[in-house]
Scaffold this active site. Sequence first.
Site, PDB file in Angstrom:
ATOM      1  N   TYR A 112       0.752  -1.296   0.119  1.00  0.00           N
ATOM      2  CA  TYR A 112       0.005   0.070   0.170  1.00  0.00           C
ATOM      3  C   TYR A 112       0.629   1.385  -0.037  1.00  0.00           C
ATOM      4  CZ  TYR A 112       0.722  -0.724   4.965  1.00  0.00           C
ATOM      5  OH  TYR A 112       1.461  -0.920   6.149  1.00  0.00           O
ATOM      6  N   ARG A 116       9.017  14.105   6.407  1.00  0.00           N
ATOM      7  CA  ARG A 116       9.438  13.134   5.418  1.00  0.00           C
ATOM      8  C   ARG A 116       8.886  13.430   3.801  1.00  0.00           C
ATOM      9  NH1 ARG A 116       8.581   6.980   6.576  1.00  0.00           N
ATOM     10  NH2 ARG A 116       6.457   7.584   6.194  1.00  0.00           N
TER      11      ARG A 116
HETATM   12  C1  PLP Z   1       4.993   0.039   6.544  1.00  0.00           C
HETATM   13  C2  PLP Z   1       5.766  -0.829   7.146  1.00  0.00           C
HETATM   14  C3  PLP Z   1       5.184  -1.715   7.867  1.00  0.00           C
HETATM   15  C4  PLP Z   1       3.763  -2.183   7.984  1.00  0.00           C
HETATM   16  O1  PLP Z   1       3.400  -3.520   8.580  1.00  0.00           O
HETATM   17  P1  PLP Z   1       1.702  -3.595   8.576  1.00  0.00           P
HETATM   18  O2  PLP Z   1       1.551  -5.000   8.981  1.00  0.00           O
HETATM   19  O3  PLP Z   1       1.267  -3.586   7.075  1.00  0.00           O
HETATM   20  O4  PLP Z   1       0.931  -2.501   9.547  1.00  0.00           O
HETATM   21  C5  PLP Z   1       6.110  -2.886   8.226  1.00  0.00           C
HETATM   22  N1  PLP Z   1       7.363  -2.868   8.425  1.00  0.00           N
HETATM   23  C6  PLP Z   1       8.133  -1.759   7.652  1.00  0.00           C
HETATM   24  C7  PLP Z   1       9.604  -1.409   7.470  1.00  0.00           C
HETATM   25  C8  PLP Z   1       7.300  -0.810   7.193  1.00  0.00           C
HETATM   26  O5  PLP Z   1       7.929   0.279   6.365  1.00  0.00           O
END
Ligand code: PLP
Length: 405
Positions: free
Chosen positions: A230, A379
């Site tokens: 996403y 950012r």
């Molecule tokens: C955005 C992001 C997530 C997000 O995890 P979700 O389970 O989709 O909320 C996890 N790890 C990193 C490094 C991210 O940038």
Amino acid sequence: MSALSARARELDAADPLAWCRDEYLPAEGVVAYLDGNSLGRPLRATAERIERLVHHDWGTRLIRSWEEQWMELPLRLGDRIGGACLGAAPGQTVVGDSTTVMLYKLLRAAVSAAGPGRDEIVLDSENFPTDRYVAEGIAAETGARLVWVEPDPAKGVTPDLVTGVLGERTAVVLLSHVAYKSAWVAELPEITRLVHEAGALVLWDLCHSVGVVPSELDAHEVDLAVGCTYKFLGGGPGAPAFGYVAARHQERLRQPIQGWMGHAEPFVMGPGYRPGPGMRAFISGTPPVLGMVGIEDSVELIERVGLDAVRAKATALGRYVIESVDEHLARHGVRVVSPREDERRGGHVTIAHPRSREICARLWEEGVVPDFREPDGIRLGLSPLSTSFAEVGRALTQVEELLSR
Ligand SMILES: *Cc1c(COP(=O)(O)O)cnc(C)c1O
């Protein structure tokens, strides 16, 4: 016209991907969207595809769609992401679960499969919270020990830092390819090689690199990877993650959430669990079909233009931000806290100023949407397919105006 916007106009005129921006739905009232690395914008095609899904695939074909297309969707879409964005041959990528859950499944599988005496998980203190929390949970659950690397927050994890903690007890190393705060691009090929030399597995988190920085997982013999869809992949809020397991590990690694959809014969509904072939075994429950709609369109656009062109534009957008800060904003006390070297910087640039929190709030009021990062960072997400240089120029001009008042 200011020097800042004159330069943006030149860059837009020379941009071979400028047309891509019109493929996205217009966002009313938004002057500059610089958060595509948190939530990518929707494509026009996705609005149509969702409509089609509701009316046709779901509304008319009803349960028949499972057999006609949805059962295979997590694997088919995984292969497509793998081909367009990861340098992964088919049969190694699957879509499903949140990143958090997919990360748990793969990290837990790697810890369980480690040889005798290998009970350490290496990770870094600057990684995204969920990655650290999941590893802490697995350590509590299995008795594994966490070994922390402490990188320079303005940079990221280097091969030297990793070498310093690898040893005979290392089971798995968990790192982000692109650091979510600084945008530091880790030396994935070199670090992967070092981890293998130490006899351990590596799990790369590609959340902030997929769709903007090539990772070439097969070529560099990466073991495991996860990533978000996403952010730069534009799958929409809550769109599921992908997981990559190199073909050579698929037989041996067992993920812990054994569900019926990962079974060799889900519809037999038999007594014991029997893992399905290949990546099917890494699926747990019913795939989130609605959440996969947008991913397909974004991947299609990347297939059309090629990931190298996307990366080149991300680099150019980042360079434009850095040059503009140096020439126009540095005198107001703004600093660049992302890497200045193009090859070490991912698809966003973080700038810092003591008044960042207030500036961010003012920018949002004026339809300029970056995000604030503690303690004093702004950012700027530079989603190459949906962002123009003019848009970035308008945001920087606003920052300059706010600081001149
Ligand atoms: C955005 C992001 C997530 C997000 O995890 P979700 O389970 O989709 O909320 C996890 N790890 C990193 C490094 C991210 O940038």
